[in-house]
Design a protein around this motif. Structure first.
Motif, PDB file in Angstrom:
ATOM      1  N   LEU A 242       0.980  96.080  31.202  1.00 55.78           N
ATOM      2  CA  LEU A 242       1.496  95.111  32.205  1.00 55.78           C
ATOM      3  C   LEU A 242       1.945  95.450  33.617  1.00 55.78           C
ATOM      4  O   LEU A 242       1.926  94.911  34.388  1.00 55.78           O
ATOM      5  CB  LEU A 242       2.629  94.360  31.580  1.00 55.78           C
ATOM      6  CG  LEU A 242       2.150  93.123  30.587  1.00 55.78           C
ATOM      7  CD1 LEU A 242       3.415  92.648  29.797  1.00 55.78           C
ATOM      8  CD2 LEU A 242       1.419  92.096  31.241  1.00 55.78           C
ATOM      9  N   PHE A 243       2.567  96.800  33.522  1.00 51.93           N
ATOM     10  CA  PHE A 243       2.908  97.625  34.752  1.00 51.93           C
ATOM     11  C   PHE A 243       2.776  99.101  34.666  1.00 51.93           C
ATOM     12  O   PHE A 243       3.011  99.315  33.431  1.00 51.93           O
ATOM     13  CB  PHE A 243       4.127  96.816  35.341  1.00 51.93           C
ATOM     14  CG  PHE A 243       5.080  96.827  33.851  1.00 51.93           C
ATOM     15  CD1 PHE A 243       5.641  97.751  33.589  1.00 51.93           C
ATOM     16  CD2 PHE A 243       5.408  95.568  33.467  1.00 51.93           C
ATOM     17  CE1 PHE A 243       6.755  97.585  32.370  1.00 51.93           C
ATOM     18  CE2 PHE A 243       6.255  95.173  32.337  1.00 51.93           C
ATOM     19  CZ  PHE A 243       6.909  96.215  31.935  1.00 51.93           C
ATOM     20  N   ASP A 244       2.798  99.782  35.618  1.00 51.52           N
ATOM     21  CA  ASP A 244       3.113 101.055  35.416  1.00 51.52           C
ATOM     22  C   ASP A 244       4.834 101.547  35.351  1.00 51.52           C
ATOM     23  O   ASP A 244       4.903 102.588  34.892  1.00 51.52           O
ATOM     24  CB  ASP A 244       2.639 102.014  36.766  1.00 51.52           C
ATOM     25  CG  ASP A 244       1.073 101.928  36.918  1.00 51.52           C
ATOM     26  OD1 ASP A 244       0.443 101.679  35.620  1.00 51.52           O
ATOM     27  OD2 ASP A 244       0.413 102.072  37.971  1.00 51.52           O
ATOM     28  N   PHE A 245       5.554 100.646  35.881  1.00 49.76           N
ATOM     29  CA  PHE A 245       6.903 100.898  36.095  1.00 49.76           C
ATOM     30  C   PHE A 245       7.758  99.615  36.025  1.00 49.76           C
ATOM     31  O   PHE A 245       7.194  98.504  36.709  1.00 49.76           O
ATOM     32  CB  PHE A 245       7.417 101.631  37.275  1.00 49.76           C
ATOM     33  CG  PHE A 245       8.707 101.953  37.478  1.00 49.76           C
ATOM     34  CD1 PHE A 245       9.401 102.930  36.871  1.00 49.76           C
ATOM     35  CD2 PHE A 245       9.404 101.076  38.357  1.00 49.76           C
ATOM     36  CE1 PHE A 245      10.640 103.338  37.259  1.00 49.76           C
ATOM     37  CE2 PHE A 245      10.935 101.140  38.510  1.00 49.76           C
ATOM     38  CZ  PHE A 245      11.618 102.135  37.982  1.00 49.76           C
TER      39      PHE A 245
ATOM     40  N   HIS B 159      11.356  94.577  38.342  1.00 50.12           N
ATOM     41  CA  HIS B 159      10.643  95.476  39.265  1.00 50.12           C
ATOM     42  C   HIS B 159       9.216  96.039  38.792  1.00 50.12           C
ATOM     43  O   HIS B 159       8.983  96.900  39.020  1.00 50.12           O
ATOM     44  CB  HIS B 159      11.655  96.633  39.419  1.00 50.12           C
ATOM     45  CG  HIS B 159      13.129  96.350  39.885  1.00 50.12           C
ATOM     46  ND1 HIS B 159      14.008  97.077  39.942  1.00 50.12           N
ATOM     47  CD2 HIS B 159      13.537  94.978  40.310  1.00 50.12           C
ATOM     48  CE1 HIS B 159      15.133  96.519  40.368  1.00 50.12           C
ATOM     49  NE2 HIS B 159      14.874  95.407  40.552  1.00 50.12           N
ATOM     50  N   ALA B 160       8.702  94.924  38.060  1.00 53.35           N
ATOM     51  CA  ALA B 160       7.278  95.546  37.436  1.00 53.35           C
ATOM     52  C   ALA B 160       6.391  95.784  38.724  1.00 53.35           C
ATOM     53  O   ALA B 160       6.154  94.837  39.666  1.00 53.35           O
ATOM     54  CB  ALA B 160       6.748  94.280  36.684  1.00 53.35           C
ATOM     55  N   SER B 161       5.979  97.060  38.562  1.00 55.30           N
ATOM     56  CA  SER B 161       5.188  97.623  39.421  1.00 55.30           C
ATOM     57  C   SER B 161       3.848  98.310  39.198  1.00 55.30           C
ATOM     58  O   SER B 161       3.930  99.011  38.160  1.00 55.30           O
ATOM     59  CB  SER B 161       5.850  98.455  40.455  1.00 55.30           C
ATOM     60  OG  SER B 161       7.226  98.161  40.846  1.00 55.30           O
ATOM     61  N   PRO B 162       2.681  98.120  39.748  1.00 55.65           N
ATOM     62  CA  PRO B 162       2.349  97.230  40.923  1.00 55.65           C
ATOM     63  C   PRO B 162       2.680  95.718  40.471  1.00 55.65           C
ATOM     64  O   PRO B 162       2.375  95.225  39.154  1.00 55.65           O
ATOM     65  CB  PRO B 162       1.032  97.485  41.193  1.00 55.65           C
ATOM     66  CG  PRO B 162       0.442  98.202  40.014  1.00 55.65           C
ATOM     67  CD  PRO B 162       1.553  98.628  39.226  1.00 55.65           C
ATOM     68  N   GLU B 163       2.706  94.691  41.476  1.00 53.24           N
ATOM     69  CA  GLU B 163       3.171  93.325  41.154  1.00 53.24           C
ATOM     70  C   GLU B 163       1.965  92.553  41.098  1.00 53.24           C
ATOM     71  O   GLU B 163       0.671  93.215  41.500  1.00 53.24           O
ATOM     72  CB  GLU B 163       3.837  92.847  42.338  1.00 53.24           C
ATOM     73  CG  GLU B 163       3.207  92.976  43.996  1.00 53.24           C
ATOM     74  CD  GLU B 163       3.872  92.668  44.858  1.00 53.24           C
ATOM     75  OE1 GLU B 163       4.571  91.343  44.859  1.00 53.24           O
ATOM     76  OE2 GLU B 163       4.587  93.195  45.793  1.00 53.24           O
TER      77      GLU B 163
END
Length: 589
Positions: free
Chosen positions: A387-390, A498-502
Motif C-alpha cells: 500500500l505504501f513504501d513508508f 503519511h502513506a508515501s508515495p501518496e
C-alpha cells in the motif's frame, strides 16, 4: 561589542563603498535611528515576528518582542523586528501545511538579504516552529528559538478540556447523542482559556519541545505557559543570549547535528509527541544538511517509553506538565537511562549535560520515571507494504479498547485484518460515512486518499476519521484508519498516516478498492492489501483518483515542488542550499 567584523557592517560600515553605505543607512534614519547605532559594530539582531491577528496562537509575541528588545539592547545589540508569513493551523484553508514551506522561503530571503547578524525566531503554532528552524538552518546565522508557550489548563464543567483533543472526543459524544450541538460548541470554546497555543501535546507543544531538545532554545523555554510571568523573563534572556551567540559565532550548523536530531526523535516518543514531528524533523534535517533516515524513527525512537502523562496520550495538560519540570525533566530521565546524547552543543553555550543538571521531575504523577513509564515502546511504528513504501503509526495512543479489539489475538499478536472502506478526500468521507450501504462494522478499516502533499494539496489532517454514528452509539468509538495525509497532533487515534508515495503520485492506495482485505502486522512492520498481484497490475492500468485543481499560483507551485511526507514534504528546488550566509549577497546598486 564584538571585535570580529560583523555581517551587517558590509551594509553599514563599508569603507570601499561609501555610496552603498549611505544608501543602506539613509532610510533607517526616518524613524529615529542614529547612524552610530548601525555602523559602530554592534550586533544587529532580527526578531522574526510570527505574531499577528491572523495568528492567534502566536499573537502575544507582539508583546513578548518588547522584552526581547530589552534583552538585545542590554546586551549591546540593536533589535530589528520584522513580520514573517502568518500561519494559523485552525483556520487556514485548504491546509496550513501549504504555509510551512512558504514561510520558510520568505524567512530565508529575509535572513540572507538583509543586514542581520543573528535572529530570534518567535514560534508557537504548529508550523511556525519548523518553518523558522528550516530557514535558520539554511542561512546559518546565529539563531535562537523563543517559543510562545501553551494556553493555561482548560476546564469544562470541572473536567480538563484539552485544546484540540476535546474536539475529537466531543465529536464522538455528539455522534453518540450524549451532548447537543450547543454543548459541543461550548466544550470547544472552553478549551481556549488564555493566550498561547494548544495546551495538549499536539504539534505546537511537540515542535517547541523538540526545538529545545535539539538545543535551539534556552533550557526550560518550551513548556512555560504563555500567560506566566516567566514567559516574559524568558523573552528577555533570549534577547540577551542572541547577542552573545553573535559574539561567539555560534550558528545552527554547530547545533543541528545528527545526534541532536536523534535526541529530538527520542524526546518525541517520551512526551507522546505529534505524528507531524516526522515530516517536520525530516524537513529540518534536509535544510541543515543532516542525515536523518526514515528508519531512524523505528531504530532510535520506537523503544523509548512514554513518560509524560499529557493529553492526547495521557491525562493532564501543559500547565501542570511545566510545573512538573517540562522538557528538561523528560530529557533528564532519558539521560539518566543512557539513551540521550548529552554531549551535544546548545544555544546556552553549554552542553546538554550541563543544561540538564539537577532537572529531575517535581511531579511524578505527570512525568514518570524511565523505569516506571506509562507505556513501554511508545515511539512511532514504521510500516511498509504494497500500500505504501513508508507510513507511521503513533503507538502511544493505542487505547486498551483498541488493543483488545484488534491486537489481542493470541495466535496473531499485534496483527489484524479488516475490510477496507475507501474515501476519496474528506468531502467524500463526510458525505458517506453514515451510509448504511457501506456496511461498516467493528472490524472495518477506514482509508482516506487524495490527502497528501500533491493531492490535497499540502497534506491535510483528515486521517483520524471517526466511525459511523451508529457504531459510536453502540460503544465502538474508533476504527483502524489509514491515509496518505496527516492527523491532528491533538488526536488520540492510532492512525496509520503519511502513506508515501501518496495516491496522487500513484502509490498503492490509488489501487485499493472498498471491499479489499487489508492485513496490518505491527511486529513485522507490514501493511498490505490482500489482493492478487495480477489484479493490482490490472488496476494500475486505470488512472489515479482525481484531485481538485489548484486554486492559487502557490498551490500549483507547491504541487510541482513538494516531496512526499516520508521526505518531509520539502521543496525539491531548495535541496542543497546550506550555510548560504557564508557568501554575502550582491549589492543592490
Amino acid at each position: 561589542m564584538t571585535k570580529r567584523r560583523l555581517r551587517s557592517q558590509d551594509w553599514f560600515d563599508n569603507p570601499e563603498h561609501a555610496d552603498m553605505t549611505a544608501l543602506y543607512l539613509e532610510r533607517f534614519m526616518n524613524y529615529g535611528m542614529t547612524p552610530e547605532e548601525l555602523s559602530e559594530g554592534r550586533p544587529i539582531i532580527g526578531i522574526a515576528q510570527s505574531g499577528s491577528d491572523l495568528s492567534p496562537c502566536n499573537r502575544h509575541h507582539v508583546d513578548l518582542a518588547k522584552r526581547v528588545r530589552d534583552g538585545i539592547r542590554d546586551a549591546g545589540g540593536i533589535p530589528i523586528e520584522f513580520p514573517t508569513h502568518p500561519i494559523f493551523e485552525n483556520c487556514r484553508r485548504p491546509t496550513a501545511a501549504l504555509d510551512r514551506n512558504l514561510a520558510y522561503l520568505g524567512l530565508v530571503e529575509l535572513l540572507h538579504g538583509y543586514p542581520l547578524d543573528g535572529v530570534v525566531l518567535t514560534t508557537g503554532c504548529d508550523k511556525t516552529t519548523p518553518a523558522a528552524i528550516m530557514a535558520a538552518a539554511t542561512v546559518d546565522i546565529p539563531a535562537i528559538v523563543l517559543s510562545g508557550g501553551a494556553m493555561l489548563d482548560s476546564v469544562h464543567e470541572g473536567r480538563l478540556a484539552g485544546s484540540g483533543t476535546v474536539i475529537w472526543q466531543s465529536r464522538r459524544r455528539y455522534a453518540a447523542g450524549e451532548i447537543d450541538r450547543q454543548e459541543f460548541l461550548e466544550t470547544a470554546l472552553d478549551s481556549a482559556p488564555s493566550i498561547g497555543h494548544c495546551n495538549t501535546m499536539g504539534t505546537a507543544s511537540t515542535m517547541n519541545a523538540l526545538a529545545e531538545a535539539m538545543g535551539l532554545s534556552l533550557t526550560g523555554c518550551a513548556s512555560i505557559p504563555a500567560a506566566y510571568r516567566e514567559r516574559g523573563q524568558m523573552a528577555y534572556r533570549t534577547g540577551k543570549r542572541a547577542v552573545e551567540l553573535v559574539e561567539e559565532d555560534l550558528r545552527p550548523s554547530m547545533i543541528l547535528t545528527r545526534d541532536a536530531m536523534l535526541n529530538a526523535l527520542r524526546v518525541n516518543s517520551a512526551i507522546g509527541g505529534s505524528t507531524n514531528a516526522q515530516p517536520h524533523l525530516a524537513a529540518i534535517a534536509e535544510a541543515a544538511g543532516v542525515e536523518l533516515n526514515k528508519d531512524d524513527w523505528q531504530i532510535h525512537g520506537y523503544d523509548i517509553p512514554l513518560l509524560a502523562d499529557v493529553q492526547p496520550a495521557g491525562r493532564f495538560l501543559s500547565e501542570r506538565f511545566h510545573r512538573a519540570g517540562g522538557v528538561p525533566a523528560i530529557m533528564w530521565e532519558l539521560a539518566e537511562a543512557g539513551v540521550l546524547d548529552t554531549g551535544c552543543q546548545t544555544v546556552t553555550g553549554q552542553s546538554m549535560a550541563e543544561n540538564l543538571a539537577g532537572r529531575e521531575a517535581k511531579d511524578r504523577e505527570v512525568i514518570r520515571p524511565y523505569a516506571d513509564p506509562l507505556m513501554q515502546r511508545a515511539g512511532f511504528r514504521v510500516l511498509t507494504g504494497n500500500l505504501f513504501d513508508f507510513a507511521i503509526m503513533k503507538t502511544s495512543v493505542i487505547s486498551d479498547d483498541f488493543r483488545n479489539r484488534f491486537l489481542s489475538d493470541p495466535d496473531k499478536a499485534n496483527c489484524f485484518e479488516g475490510r477496507a472502506v475507501v474515501f476519496d478526500g474528506s468531502e467524500d468521507y463526510h458525505a458517506r460515512i453514515n451510509d448504511p450501504e457501506l456496511d461498516i462494522d467493528g472490524r472495518s478499516i477506514l482509508v482516506i486518499r487524495g490527502a497528501g502533499p500533491l493531492g490535497w494539496p499540502g497534506s491535510a489532517e483528515v486521517v483520524n476519521m471517526q466511525p459511523p454514528d451508529r457504531l459510536i452509539r453502540a460503544g465502538i468509538t474508533s476504527l483502524p484508519t489509514i491515509g496518505d495525509g496527516r492527523q491532528s497532533g491533538t488526536a488520540d487515534s492510532p492512525s496509520i498516516v503519511h502513506a508515501s508515495p501518496e495516491s496522487a503520485e500513484g502509490g498503492g492506495l490509488a489501487w485499493l478498492r472498498s471491499g479489499d482485505m487489508i492485513r496490518i502486522d505491527l511486529d513485522s512492520g507490514r501493511c498490505d492489501m490482500l489482493v492478487d498481484e495480477d489484479e493490482i497490475a490490472r488496476r494500475q492500468q486505470e488512472a489515479v483518483p482525481t484531485t481538485p485543481k489548484a486554486q492559487t499560483p502557490w498551490q500549483k507551485i507547491y504541487r510541482r515542488e513538494a516531496t512526499q511526507l516520508s521526505d518531509g514534504a520539502t521543496l525539491r528546488s531548495a535541496k542543497g542550499f546550506h550555510r548560504i550566509a557564508e557568501k554575502l549577497p550582491r549589492h543592490n546598486h
